[in-house]
Design a protein around this motif. Structure first.
Motif, short mmCIF file in Angstrom:
data_model
loop_
_atom_site.label_atom_id
_atom_site.label_comp_id
_atom_site.label_asym_id
_atom_site.label_seq_id
_atom_site.Cartn_x
_atom_site.Cartn_y
_atom_site.Cartn_z
N HIS A 1 -11.94 -17.59 -11.73
CA HIS A 1 -10.73 -17.19 -12.22
C HIS A 1 -10.50 -15.54 -12.26
O HIS A 1 -11.46 -14.99 -12.68
N PRO A 2 -9.34 -15.18 -11.80
CA PRO A 2 -9.49 -13.55 -11.63
C PRO A 2 -9.40 -12.81 -13.13
O PRO A 2 -9.58 -11.73 -13.18
N ASP A 3 -8.85 -13.58 -14.10
CA ASP A 3 -8.84 -13.14 -15.36
C ASP A 3 -10.04 -13.31 -16.13
O ASP A 3 -9.85 -12.99 -17.29
N ILE A 4 -10.90 -13.70 -15.78
CA ILE A 4 -12.26 -14.00 -16.65
C ILE A 4 -13.14 -12.82 -16.04
O ILE A 4 -13.54 -12.72 -14.82
N ASN A 5 -13.39 -12.00 -17.11
CA ASN A 5 -14.16 -10.70 -16.65
C ASN A 5 -15.53 -10.80 -16.77
O ASN A 5 -16.33 -10.16 -16.11
N GLY A 6 -16.28 -11.79 -17.44
CA GLY A 6 -17.59 -12.06 -17.38
C GLY A 6 -17.73 -13.73 -17.74
O GLY A 6 -16.96 -14.19 -18.44
N ILE A 7 -18.84 -13.90 -17.29
CA ILE A 7 -19.45 -15.58 -17.35
C ILE A 7 -20.82 -15.51 -17.84
O ILE A 7 -21.53 -14.75 -17.24
N THR A 8 -21.09 -16.20 -19.07
CA THR A 8 -22.25 -16.27 -19.62
C THR A 8 -22.72 -17.74 -19.24
O THR A 8 -21.94 -18.66 -19.84
N PHE A 9 -23.65 -18.17 -18.66
CA PHE A 9 -24.09 -19.60 -18.43
C PHE A 9 -25.57 -19.81 -18.66
O PHE A 9 -26.37 -18.88 -18.54
N THR A 10 -25.82 -20.93 -19.20
CA THR A 10 -27.04 -21.49 -19.45
C THR A 10 -27.12 -22.95 -18.88
O THR A 10 -26.26 -23.79 -19.12
N GLY A 11 -28.09 -23.33 -17.91
CA GLY A 11 -28.23 -24.64 -17.28
C GLY A 11 -29.13 -24.42 -16.39
O GLY A 11 -30.14 -23.43 -16.25
N SER A 12 -29.05 -25.23 -15.04
CA SER A 12 -29.97 -25.58 -14.14
C SER A 12 -30.00 -24.21 -13.35
O SER A 12 -28.95 -23.58 -13.22
N ASP A 13 -31.17 -23.99 -12.72
CA ASP A 13 -31.43 -22.77 -11.66
C ASP A 13 -30.33 -23.10 -10.57
O ASP A 13 -29.65 -21.96 -9.85
N THR A 14 -30.18 -24.33 -9.91
CA THR A 14 -29.30 -24.61 -9.14
C THR A 14 -27.82 -24.23 -9.17
O THR A 14 -27.18 -23.44 -8.36
N VAL A 15 -27.23 -24.67 -10.40
CA VAL A 15 -25.89 -24.48 -10.64
C VAL A 15 -25.74 -22.85 -11.15
O VAL A 15 -24.78 -22.28 -10.78
N GLY A 16 -26.80 -22.25 -11.64
CA GLY A 16 -26.65 -20.96 -12.03
C GLY A 16 -26.51 -20.01 -10.97
O GLY A 16 -25.85 -19.11 -10.74
N LYS A 17 -27.22 -20.36 -9.82
CA LYS A 17 -27.03 -19.56 -8.56
C LYS A 17 -25.79 -19.54 -8.04
O LYS A 17 -25.24 -18.67 -7.48
N LEU A 18 -25.13 -20.72 -7.98
CA LEU A 18 -23.70 -20.68 -7.58
C LEU A 18 -22.71 -20.03 -8.66
O LEU A 18 -21.85 -19.59 -8.21
N VAL A 19 -23.02 -19.88 -9.85
CA VAL A 19 -22.22 -19.26 -10.86
C VAL A 19 -22.39 -17.69 -10.56
O VAL A 19 -21.65 -16.91 -10.36
N GLY A 20 -23.45 -17.39 -10.30
CA GLY A 20 -23.80 -15.96 -10.02
C GLY A 20 -23.08 -15.43 -8.43
O GLY A 20 -22.54 -14.38 -8.60
N GLN A 21 -23.30 -16.36 -7.64
CA GLN A 21 -22.80 -15.80 -6.27
C GLN A 21 -21.18 -15.93 -6.58
O GLN A 21 -20.69 -14.92 -5.94
N GLY A 22 -20.56 -16.90 -7.01
CA GLY A 22 -19.28 -16.80 -7.03
C GLY A 22 -18.67 -15.71 -7.88
O GLY A 22 -17.66 -15.11 -7.85
N ALA A 23 -19.26 -15.31 -9.09
CA ALA A 23 -18.77 -14.18 -10.00
C ALA A 23 -18.93 -12.70 -9.17
O ALA A 23 -18.20 -12.07 -9.18
N LEU A 24 -20.28 -12.93 -8.49
CA LEU A 24 -20.26 -11.56 -7.76
C LEU A 24 -19.26 -11.48 -6.70
O LEU A 24 -18.90 -10.19 -6.33
N ALA A 25 -18.92 -12.32 -6.14
CA ALA A 25 -17.94 -12.31 -4.85
C ALA A 25 -16.71 -11.61 -5.37
O ALA A 25 -15.96 -11.12 -4.56
N ARG A 26 -16.30 -11.93 -6.59
CA ARG A 26 -15.07 -11.32 -7.10
C ARG A 26 -15.14 -10.05 -7.93
O ARG A 26 -14.14 -9.68 -8.47
N GLY A 27 -16.46 -9.69 -8.36
CA GLY A 27 -16.82 -8.64 -9.34
C GLY A 27 -16.67 -8.83 -10.36
O GLY A 27 -16.66 -8.01 -11.49
N ALA A 28 -16.99 -9.93 -10.88
CA ALA A 28 -17.14 -10.25 -12.33
C ALA A 28 -18.48 -10.21 -12.89
O ALA A 28 -19.59 -10.40 -12.18
#
Length: 488
Positions: free
Chosen positions: A223-250
């Protein structure tokens, strides 16, 4: 134990109102102690629902961030007081929905209250520093500015404490929030958000949308209007969260798995070490990111430690977490039970010696729940799957070593680095452990699980995005530093 009289459907909370999902679909939340009991129905939301919540949060952020931080803190105080009044109901719901024992659930809910009060006070603390300028006629200082809209993605194992320790600092530092709780414990989350609603937060400041991670979680990442994401969970899903956020600069913050070791030195207080190993490894059915998983024991005391450990583990009462004499509840879901059983099978196949437990409990009283025996392996080597992968269940792997140096080498031989403990009375051992252990949380003569709310929490290596949660460290994620230069 309460008797269920009705099964309620819980709604999303968007822009100050409780609303049904546009999908018109719901998921049943099941009691893991009795799979025939439905705790409640929660919304199976769509991207349309998420978009509405984000839009509300974005609009609300303009006035919320302008409010004095102390005034924002007052809202947190109100929410804390309301949760405290509803503590018993929230805790019982948590036990019915997630399975942990009622005393643990009450303790977690009380911790949520304390976290809110702590961060309410953050509204009165400094947010910057004056910095000397090379220009004698200028004033230079730093201040903090909120990110804007923060997406909060939380797991099922701490359905009160983890959402609150993310939401509270996000709010007091001037952000607005969209929460996506784990679907498995979304009823508990809804009861917490009901308390926030009753505290009178302005519309859109806090929102909750329930639904599958593949839809709502991924929608937050993109989502382009979410400026930050804080996540707790598995390392597999967490990496996907980080990669996706990084790709759009969040901005993103990840707290993920652990394979947490306890080292028992030959000079340790063995009774203390045994009690802490059991508490750290088997409470909450081992379903903590900081749970003890590997128990690394010096050879001189290995047999004595194992004997004491087995004697106490055999006395553990497994059952429904609402029953007063239950020490360990069920796995949180059938899926989690099957995961734990699959790891136990792998341990046996790899040649580790199963010395206790290892079976699903199928007695008549527990046949309808997802119960597994507390499990202990010895003859474990650190290259085995059960010594390397996070099981997230009540499974302890014992490893024998000759020296503290060997113990530290094995303890660090993991992709994770969340928490670790050592039991010793030797100052040299303590100092070596503090200096050499690659973990974000190290504890001396105390269990690996647990962190105080005023202290920074986070891991090293693949346990974390190397940021820290809780305490005053939380400001680092939820705000950005702004440097101000003023010349008269």
């Amino acid at each position: 134990m309460s008797i269920q009289t009705e099964v309620k459907t819980y709604l999303n909370f968007v822009n100050g109102a409780w609303v049904a999902s546009s999908s018109e679909q719901v998921d049943a939340s099941i009691n893991p102690a009795n799979k025939h009991e439905i705790v409640g129905y929660v919304q199976k939301s769509s991207l349309e629902d998420l978009n509405e919540a984000v839009a509300a949060a974005k609009t609300a952020s303009q006035s919320w961030k302008k409010l004095a931080a102390s005034a924002r803190g007052e809202y947190l105080y109100k929410a804390a007081n309301i949760i405290e009044k509803n503590l018993d109901d929230i805790a019982e719901t948590m036990t019915r929905e997630m399975g942990k024992t009622l005393p643990e659930a009450k303790g977690e809910t009380a911790r949520g209250v304390a976290i809110l009060r702590y961060y309410a006070g953050e509204g009165m603390r400094k947010v910057g520093d004056v910095i000397p300028s090379t220009d004698n006629d200028a004033l230079m200082f730093t201040t903090r500015t909120p990110l804007g809209v923060v997406g909060v993605i939380t797991p099922w194992n701490f359905p009160v404490a983890i959402p609150i320790w993310k939401i509270a600092p996000a709010l007091v530092y001037g952000n607005t929030v969209v929460l996506k709780p784990a679907q498995e414990t979304a009823v508990t989350a809804a009861k917490v958000i009901e308390c926030f609603a009753k505290a009178g937060f302005p519309d859109g400041v806090i929102n909750m949308v329930t639904g599958p991670g593949s839809v709502i979680g991924q929608g937050m990442i993109d989502h382009p209007d979410i400026n930050g994401i804080t996540f707790t969970g598995s390392d597999t899903v967490g990496k996907l969260v980080g990669q996706g956020a990084l790709a759009r600069g969040a901005k993103y913050q990840l707290e993920m798995g652990g394979k947490n070791p306890v080292i028992v030195a030959n000079d340790a207080d063995l009774d203390l070490a045994v009690d802490a190993t059991i508490s750290g490894g088997l409470k909450s059915t081992g379903q903590k990111c900081t749970a003890t998983s590997r128990v690394i024991v010096q050879s001189e005391v290995y047999d004595k430690f194992k004997e004491k450990l087995l004697a106490k583990v055999k006395d553990i009462k497994v059952g429904n977490g609402l029953e007063a004499d239950t020490w360990m509840g069920p796995c949180s879901s059938e899926s989690q039970l099957n995961t734990v059983l699959s790891y136990i099978k792998k341990g046996k196949e790899e040649g580790a010696h199963l010395v206790y437990g290892g079976n699903q409990i199928s007695s008549e009283a527990l046949a309808n729940g997802f119960f597994v025996e507390p499990t202990i392996f010895d003859n474990t080597t650190n290259d085995m799957i059960i010594a390397q992968e996070e099981i997230f269940g009540p499974v302890l792997a014992l490893l024998k070593v000759d020296t503290i140096e060997d113990a530290l080498d094995i303890a660090n031989d993991s992709k994770f680095g969340l928490s670790a403990s050592i039991f010793t009375t030797n100052i040299s051992n303590m100092l070596s452990f503090i200096k050499e252990m690659d973990a974000g949380l190290v504890r001396i003569n105390a269990e690996s699980a647990g962190v105080e709310l005023q202290a920074p929490f986070g891991g090293m290596k693949q346990s974390s995005s190397h940021s820290r949660e809780q305490g005053q460290a939380a400001i680092e994620f939820f705000t950005s530093i702004k440097t101000v230069f003023v010349k008269g």
